[in-house]
Design an enzyme around this catalytic site. Structure first.
Site, PDB file in Angstrom:
ATOM      1  CG  ASP A 119      -1.722   1.192   1.457  1.00 31.45           C
ATOM      2  OD1 ASP A 119      -2.553   1.198   2.366  1.00 31.45           O
ATOM      3  OD2 ASP A 119      -1.539   2.154   0.677  1.00 31.45           O
ATOM      4  CB  ILE A 120       1.535   3.772  -2.617  1.00 30.30           C
ATOM      5  CG1 ILE A 120       2.769   4.559  -3.066  1.00 30.30           C
ATOM      6  CG2 ILE A 120       0.273   4.637  -2.663  1.00 30.30           C
ATOM      7  CD1 ILE A 120       2.755   4.920  -4.543  1.00 30.30           C
TER       8      ILE A 120
ATOM      9  CG  ASN B 159      -9.716  13.186 -11.137  1.00 32.85           C
ATOM     10  OD1 ASN B 159      -9.719  14.404 -11.044  1.00 32.85           O
ATOM     11  ND2 ASN B 159     -10.220  12.410 -10.188  1.00 32.85           N
TER      12      ASN B 159
ATOM     13  N   GLY C 217      -9.740   4.423  -5.879  1.00 31.31           N
ATOM     14  CA  GLY C 217      -8.441   3.770  -6.078  1.00 31.31           C
ATOM     15  C   GLY C 217      -7.339   4.347  -5.211  1.00 31.31           C
ATOM     16  CB  VAL C 218      -3.672   4.669  -5.783  1.00 33.50           C
ATOM     17  CG1 VAL C 218      -3.534   5.521  -7.027  1.00 33.50           C
ATOM     18  CG2 VAL C 218      -2.478   4.850  -4.857  1.00 33.50           C
ATOM     19  CG  ASP C 219      -7.066  10.617  -6.505  1.00 36.60           C
ATOM     20  OD1 ASP C 219      -7.755  11.134  -7.402  1.00 36.60           O
ATOM     21  OD2 ASP C 219      -6.428  11.281  -5.672  1.00 36.60           O
TER      22      ASP C 219
ATOM     23  N   GLY D  74      -5.875   0.876 -13.385  1.00 32.20           N
ATOM     24  CA  GLY D  74      -7.108   0.515 -12.664  1.00 32.20           C
ATOM     25  C   GLY D  74      -8.315   1.039 -13.413  1.00 32.20           C
ATOM     26  CB  VAL D  75     -10.533   3.912 -12.603  1.00 26.29           C
ATOM     27  CG1 VAL D  75     -11.531   4.799 -13.309  1.00 26.29           C
ATOM     28  CG2 VAL D  75     -11.074   3.457 -11.260  1.00 26.29           C
ATOM     29  CE1 TYR D  76      -9.375   7.887 -15.193  1.00 23.71           C
ATOM     30  CE2 TYR D  76      -7.151   8.718 -15.489  1.00 23.71           C
ATOM     31  CZ  TYR D  76      -8.465   8.923 -15.126  1.00 23.71           C
ATOM     32  OH  TYR D  76      -8.871  10.168 -14.683  1.00 23.71           O
TER      33      TYR D  76
HETATM   34  N1  APR Z   1      -1.322   1.518  -3.057  1.00 25.30           N
HETATM   35  C1  APR Z   1      -0.756   1.197  -4.257  1.00 25.30           C
HETATM   36  N2  APR Z   1      -1.460   0.967  -5.375  1.00 25.30           N
HETATM   37  C2  APR Z   1      -2.807   1.057  -5.285  1.00 25.30           C
HETATM   38  C3  APR Z   1      -3.481   1.393  -4.081  1.00 25.30           C
HETATM   39  C4  APR Z   1      -2.673   1.625  -2.946  1.00 25.30           C
HETATM   40  N3  APR Z   1      -3.210   1.951  -1.749  1.00 25.30           N
HETATM   41  N4  APR Z   1      -4.830   1.399  -4.333  1.00 25.30           N
HETATM   42  C5  APR Z   1      -4.982   1.068  -5.628  1.00 25.30           C
HETATM   43  N5  APR Z   1      -3.775   0.847  -6.206  1.00 25.30           N
HETATM   44  C6  APR Z   1      -3.457   0.454  -7.581  1.00 25.30           C
HETATM   45  C7  APR Z   1      -4.545  -0.222  -8.375  1.00 25.30           C
HETATM   46  O1  APR Z   1      -4.655  -1.588  -8.005  1.00 25.30           O
HETATM   47  C8  APR Z   1      -3.979  -0.039  -9.789  1.00 25.30           C
HETATM   48  O2  APR Z   1      -3.013  -1.038 -10.044  1.00 25.30           O
HETATM   49  O3  APR Z   1      -3.179   1.634  -8.318  1.00 25.30           O
HETATM   50  C9  APR Z   1      -3.267   1.319  -9.701  1.00 25.30           C
HETATM   51  C10 APR Z   1      -3.993   2.459 -10.403  1.00 25.30           C
HETATM   52  O4  APR Z   1      -5.396   2.263 -10.287  1.00 25.30           O
HETATM   53  P1  APR Z   1      -6.388   3.494  -9.971  1.00 25.30           P
HETATM   54  O5  APR Z   1      -6.185   3.951  -8.580  1.00 25.30           O
HETATM   55  O6  APR Z   1      -7.762   3.061 -10.387  1.00 25.30           O
HETATM   56  O7  APR Z   1      -5.873   4.668 -10.917  1.00 25.30           O
HETATM   57  P2  APR Z   1      -6.032   4.881 -12.502  1.00 25.30           P
HETATM   58  O8  APR Z   1      -6.293   3.630 -13.244  1.00 25.30           O
HETATM   59  O9  APR Z   1      -4.857   5.732 -12.878  1.00 25.30           O
HETATM   60  O10 APR Z   1      -7.364   5.752 -12.597  1.00 25.30           O
HETATM   61  C11 APR Z   1      -7.330   7.063 -12.099  1.00 25.30           C
HETATM   62  O11 APR Z   1      -9.251   6.696 -10.757  1.00 25.30           O
HETATM   63  O12 APR Z   1      -9.374   6.934  -8.495  1.00 25.30           O
HETATM   64  C12 APR Z   1      -9.628   7.561  -9.688  1.00 25.30           C
HETATM   65  O13 APR Z   1      -9.370   9.896  -9.183  1.00 25.30           O
HETATM   66  C13 APR Z   1      -8.802   8.797  -9.873  1.00 25.30           C
HETATM   67  O14 APR Z   1     -10.070   9.496 -11.771  1.00 25.30           O
HETATM   68  C14 APR Z   1      -8.832   8.925 -11.368  1.00 25.30           C
HETATM   69  C15 APR Z   1      -8.757   7.478 -11.834  1.00 25.30           C
END
Ligand code: APR
Length: 171
Positions: free
Chosen positions: A10-11, A24, A32-34, A119-121
Site C-alpha cells: 500500500d503506497i 484525475n 483507487g489509489v487517489d 485501474g479505473v483507466y
Molecule cells: N497503493 C498502491 N497501489 C494502489 C493502491 C494503494 N493503496 N490502491 C490502488 N492501487 C493500484 C490499483 O490496483 C492499480 O493497479 O493503483 C493502480 C492504479 O489504479 P487506480 O487507482 O484506479 O488509478 P487509474 O487507473 O490511474 O485511474 C485514475 O481513478 O481513483 C480515480 O481519481 C482517480 O479518476 C482517477 C482514476
C-alpha cells in the site's frame, strides 16, 4: 546507481521522500489509489490540491504529504486507455518522466510509483509496466533519484513488474 525495484503493498504506508498519486485532471480526489492517498493524508491534501488549478493528462504537480509518512505527493494524471491509438503510451511515459523531474526540483531521493492508469483507466497492466520501467530507467539518473519503488497493489501486477525488471536494460 539507483535501486529500482517492485514491491507489493500500500503506497500510503511508505516512508519515502515522494509517493506518486494516480489522480484525475481535477486533482480533487477520487477512488483507487487517489482515494487511499487522500484518506491517509487528511483534509489538508484536498485544500492544497484545490490551489493547483487541476493538471493536464501526462503532467504531474506536487503537494506536501501532510499526514502521510511520505514528504511529498506527486499527483500525476495518466491517460484513459482508449485502444492505444490516442497517444496513451506517450502520455503515460510523460507521467513518469514529469514525476522524476519533480523529484529533481524537490530534491526527492526516493520515490514510489503506483501502476498509473491500470485501474479505473483500464490501461493494459503489462504494457503500462513496460512503459513505466523503460521511462524510469531512461530518466532516473538526471533526476538525482537513488531509489525507485514500483508499488503493486495486487500480486498479478507485482509479477508483471518482477518479470520485466529481470530483463536487463538495453545498454
Ligand atoms: N497503493 C498502491 N497501489 C494502489 C493502491 C494503494 N493503496 N490502491 C490502488 N492501487 C493500484 C490499483 O490496483 C492499480 O493497479 O493503483 C493502480 C492504479 O489504479 P487506480 O487507482 O484506479 O488509478 P487509474 O487507473 O490511474 O485511474 C485514475 O481513478 O481513483 C480515480 O481519481 C482517480 O479518476 C482517477 C482514476
Amino acid at each position: 546507481m539507483a535501486q529500482i525495484e517492485a514491491i507489493q503493498g500500500d503506497i500510503t504506508q511508505l516512508s519515502v521522500d515522494a509517493i506518486v498519486n494516480a489522480a484525475n485532471s481535477s486533482l480533487l480526489g477520487g477512488g483507487g489509489v487517489d482515494g487511499a492517498i487522500h484518506d491517509a493524508a487528511g483534509p489538508e491534501l484536498l485544500d492544497a490540491c484545490r490551489k493547483l488549478g487541476g493538471c493536464a493528462t501526462g503532467a504531474a504537480k506536487a503537494t506536501p504529504g501532510f499526514r502521510l509518512p511520505a514528504k511529498w505527493v506527486f499527483h500525476a494524471v495518466g491517460p484513459v486507455w482508449d485502444g492505444g491509438n490516442r497517444n496513451e503510451d506517450r502520455l503515460l511515459a510523460s507521467c513518469y518522466q514529469q514525476c522524476l523531474e519533480l523529484a529533481r526540483e524537490y530534491g526527492a531521493h526516493s520515490i514510489a510509483f503506483p501502476a498509473i492508469s491500470t485501474g479505473v483507466y483500464r490501461f493494459p497492466p503489462d504494457r503500462a509496466a513496460n512503459i513505466a520501467i523503460r521511462t524510469v530507467r531512461a530518466h532516473f539518473e538526471a533526476s538525482g533519484v537513488e531509489q525507485v519503488q514500483f508499488v503493486c497493489f495486487n500480486f498479478e501486477t507485482f509479477q508483471i513488474y518482477e518479470r520485466l525488471l529481470s530483463i536487463p536494460a538495453i545498454a
